[in-house]
Design an enzyme around this catalytic site. Structure first.
Site, PDB file in Angstrom:
ATOM      1  N   CYS A 113       0.813  -1.227   0.000  1.00 53.59           N
ATOM      2  CA  CYS A 113       0.000   0.000   0.000  1.00 53.59           C
ATOM      3  C   CYS A 113       0.840   1.268   0.000  1.00 53.59           C
ATOM      4  O   CYS A 113       0.320   2.358  -0.242  1.00 53.59           O
ATOM      5  CB  CYS A 113      -0.962  -0.002   1.180  1.00 53.59           C
ATOM      6  N   HIS A 246      -2.967   7.255   2.365  1.00 55.03           N
ATOM      7  CA  HIS A 246      -3.447   5.985   1.820  1.00 55.03           C
ATOM      8  C   HIS A 246      -4.826   5.705   2.404  1.00 55.03           C
ATOM      9  O   HIS A 246      -5.048   5.842   3.607  1.00 55.03           O
ATOM     10  CB  HIS A 246      -2.467   4.868   2.177  1.00 55.03           C
ATOM     11  N   ASN A 276     -10.206   0.193  -0.067  1.00 55.85           N
ATOM     12  CA  ASN A 276      -8.737   0.236  -0.054  1.00 55.85           C
ATOM     13  C   ASN A 276      -8.227  -0.400  -1.349  1.00 55.85           C
ATOM     14  O   ASN A 276      -8.367  -1.603  -1.554  1.00 55.85           O
ATOM     15  CB  ASN A 276      -8.235  -0.537   1.179  1.00 55.85           C
TER      16      ASN A 276
HETATM   17  O1  UT7 Z   1      -3.677  -0.870   3.607  1.00 57.66           O
HETATM   18  C1  UT7 Z   1      -3.310  -1.269   4.882  1.00 57.66           C
HETATM   19  C2  UT7 Z   1      -4.062  -2.504   5.131  1.00 57.66           C
HETATM   20  N1  UT7 Z   1      -5.117  -2.567   6.022  1.00 57.66           N
HETATM   21  C3  UT7 Z   1      -5.536  -1.700   6.949  1.00 57.66           C
HETATM   22  O2  UT7 Z   1      -5.082  -0.605   7.098  1.00 57.66           O
HETATM   23  C4  UT7 Z   1      -6.598  -2.187   7.882  1.00 57.66           C
HETATM   24  C5  UT7 Z   1      -6.307  -1.802   9.302  1.00 57.66           C
HETATM   25  N2  UT7 Z   1      -7.260  -2.366  10.227  1.00 57.66           N
HETATM   26  C6  UT7 Z   1      -8.564  -2.051  10.211  1.00 57.66           C
HETATM   27  O3  UT7 Z   1      -9.012  -1.286   9.385  1.00 57.66           O
HETATM   28  C7  UT7 Z   1      -9.441  -2.637  11.276  1.00 57.66           C
HETATM   29  O4  UT7 Z   1      -8.628  -3.291  12.231  1.00 57.66           O
HETATM   30  C8  UT7 Z   1     -10.520  -3.617  10.733  1.00 57.66           C
HETATM   31  C9  UT7 Z   1     -11.550  -2.838   9.939  1.00 57.66           C
HETATM   32  C10 UT7 Z   1      -9.857  -4.668   9.856  1.00 57.66           C
HETATM   33  C11 UT7 Z   1     -11.227  -4.312  11.888  1.00 57.66           C
HETATM   34  O5  UT7 Z   1     -11.799  -3.358  12.751  1.00 57.66           O
HETATM   35  P1  UT7 Z   1     -11.607  -3.511  14.317  1.00 57.66           P
HETATM   36  O6  UT7 Z   1     -12.397  -2.430  14.943  1.00 57.66           O
HETATM   37  O7  UT7 Z   1     -10.126  -3.524  14.577  1.00 57.66           O
HETATM   38  O8  UT7 Z   1     -12.310  -4.865  14.626  1.00 57.66           O
HETATM   39  P2  UT7 Z   1     -11.683  -6.191  15.273  1.00 57.66           P
HETATM   40  O9  UT7 Z   1     -10.632  -6.766  14.404  1.00 57.66           O
HETATM   41  O10 UT7 Z   1     -11.318  -5.864  16.673  1.00 57.66           O
HETATM   42  O11 UT7 Z   1     -12.931  -7.145  15.239  1.00 57.66           O
HETATM   43  C12 UT7 Z   1     -14.087  -6.855  15.998  1.00 57.66           C
HETATM   44  C13 UT7 Z   1     -15.132  -7.905  15.728  1.00 57.66           C
HETATM   45  C14 UT7 Z   1     -14.612  -9.349  15.712  1.00 57.66           C
HETATM   46  O12 UT7 Z   1     -15.574 -10.150  16.357  1.00 57.66           O
HETATM   47  P3  UT7 Z   1     -15.328 -10.662  17.852  1.00 57.66           P
HETATM   48  O13 UT7 Z   1     -14.072 -11.489  17.778  1.00 57.66           O
HETATM   49  O14 UT7 Z   1     -15.159  -9.429  18.687  1.00 57.66           O
HETATM   50  O15 UT7 Z   1     -16.576 -11.427  18.145  1.00 57.66           O
HETATM   51  C15 UT7 Z   1     -14.599  -9.705  14.239  1.00 57.66           C
HETATM   52  O16 UT7 Z   1     -14.823 -11.073  14.023  1.00 57.66           O
HETATM   53  O17 UT7 Z   1     -15.724  -7.676  14.439  1.00 57.66           O
HETATM   54  C16 UT7 Z   1     -15.745  -8.914  13.700  1.00 57.66           C
HETATM   55  N3  UT7 Z   1     -15.641  -8.629  12.304  1.00 57.66           N
HETATM   56  C17 UT7 Z   1     -16.706  -8.398  11.517  1.00 57.66           C
HETATM   57  N4  UT7 Z   1     -18.026  -8.374  11.768  1.00 57.66           N
HETATM   58  C18 UT7 Z   1     -18.851  -8.088  10.750  1.00 57.66           C
HETATM   59  C19 UT7 Z   1     -14.523  -8.516  11.563  1.00 57.66           C
HETATM   60  N5  UT7 Z   1     -14.837  -8.217  10.292  1.00 57.66           N
HETATM   61  C20 UT7 Z   1     -16.183  -8.147  10.234  1.00 57.66           C
HETATM   62  C21 UT7 Z   1     -17.117  -7.865   9.209  1.00 57.66           C
HETATM   63  N6  UT7 Z   1     -18.425  -7.846   9.516  1.00 57.66           N
HETATM   64  N7  UT7 Z   1     -16.714  -7.610   7.940  1.00 57.66           N
END
Ligand code: UT7
Length: 319
Positions: A113, A246, A276
């Site tokens: 990225c 980004h 993204n």
């Molecule tokens: O280009 C660089 C690459 N990527 C990035 O910059 C991404 C950086 N990270 C992020 O944007 C965020 O960490 C995410 C959007 C990927 C995740 O958000 P988060 O607030 O950090 O959520 P989390 O990983 O703490 O997950 C919270 C919950 C989990 O459930 P449990 O374990 O708490 O029951 C996940 O399973 O949300 C769940 N979850 C979803 N639920 C519905 C994860 N993805 C999804 C989804 N829909 N698509």
């Protein structure tokens, strides 16, 4: 003093739009979750026969038209991509042929990225040295190909597209400074850990990410790298007209703006409609804001990227 000046920009998005509601029902996600946690409402998905070089070609033609330059004036093409057409030759060489830019040397850079920032900084060095006068810099991705469409943690976040910038040598700024960083000790928090071996894919061909770790790392380094490139440019945050980060997650963008004390209205945001697009996200966002008249000539832009590797970097430029 020779500066690398932005002569023209262009972009390309596949015609197929996939809204959050159109994601596979089996993912057990929701439009509300995706919008709240990421800011994304939709993404563009390449057609089955559409390759990174095809999107790069469309974006490059637009950028050349905007720069009022013909393809044969380009002496270097740099393509940033993590989803190249082939293992080799480079997507830059394939683009060179499609564009008929036969006077150009061509190579790819791989910084995920941060790829476009790496490519832009590299192009700047070629121009500053006096060896090259017109450099085409492209970020082009078909990330939909490396997503596991059964993994809601990753597949909802990404989209396909390309953005291009033509840089030309000028005695007026131009790029003031660029900084690049990497820390390979964090390679495993964002990767596609596979390779081609004897006709098989060894490892995984799908993107894997520790979202939380990536998030925290991104917010930290985007703050640091913005300050670093401004210090090198002898400029201040108040002088920045537009921050172009980004486009990964709206919460990363908001947290970065807050840490830097930049008005969120000065932060470019196209993530909602593009998702993204990895190396394509910054040039896509840049072109979007230029074509809609929000970014105008003479304004100062701080472009910054972060991504797999881990890599991060920034470019400060007067448009
Ligand atoms: O280009 C660089 C690459 N990527 C990035 O910059 C991404 C950086 N990270 C992020 O944007 C965020 O960490 C995410 C959007 C990927 C995740 O958000 P988060 O607030 O950090 O959520 P989390 O990983 O703490 O997950 C919270 C919950 C989990 O459930 P449990 O374990 O708490 O029951 C996940 O399973 O949300 C769940 N979850 C979803 N639920 C519905 C994860 N993805 C999804 C989804 N829909 N698509």
């Amino acid at each position: 003093m020779i500066y690398a000046q932005i002569a023209g920009t262009g972009s390309a998005l596949p015609s197929q739009v996939m809204t959050n509601a159109q994601l596979p029902a089996s993912l057990e996600t929701s439009d509300a979750w995706i919008q709240e946690r990421t800011g994304i409402t939709q993404r563009h998905i390449a057609a089955p026969n559409q390759l990174a070089s095809d999107l790069a070609l469309q974006a490059s033609r637009q950028a050349l038209a905007a720069a009022n330059l013909s393809a044969d004036t380009i002496d270097l093409i740099i393509v940033a991509t993590s989803t190249p057409d082939y293992v080799f030759p480079s997507t830059a060489c394939l683009l060179q042929a499609k564009l008929e830019a036969f006077n150009a040397a061509a190579f790819d850079v791989q910084a995920v990225c941060t790829g476009f920032i790496y490519a832009l900084a590299t192009a700047e060095k070629f121009i500053r040295s006096g060896s090259h006068r017109h450099v085409l810099v492209v970020g082009a991705e078909v990330f939909s190909r490396i997503l596991d469409w059964n993994d809601r943690n990753t597949c909802v976040l990404f989209g396909d597209g390309a953005g291009a910038v033509v840089l030309r040598a000028s005695d007026q700024p131009g790029i003031h400074a660029s900084v690049l960083h990497a820390d390979g000790r964090h390679a495993d928090i964002l990767s596609v850990p596979g390779n081609v071996n004897r006709g098989q894919i060894e490892g995984s061909a799908f993107l894997q990410m520790a979202g939380n770790q990536v998030f925290k790392f991104a917010v930290k380094v985007l703050d640091e790298v913005a300050r670093e490139v401004l210090a090198q440019s002898h400029a201040t945050l108040e002088q920045v007209d537009w921050l172009i980060p980004h486009q990964a997650n709206v919460r990363i963008l908001e947290a970065t703006a807050k840490r830097l004390g930049i008005d969120p209205a000065r932060v470019v945001m196209t993530l909602d409609k593009h998702a993204n697009t990895s190396a394509a996200s910054i040039p896509l966002a840049l072109d979007d804001y230029i074509r809609s008249g929000k970014i105008t000539r003479g304004q100062r832009l701080l472009l910054q990227g972060v991504g797999g590797g881990f890599t991060w970097g920034a470019v400060y430029v007067t448009y």
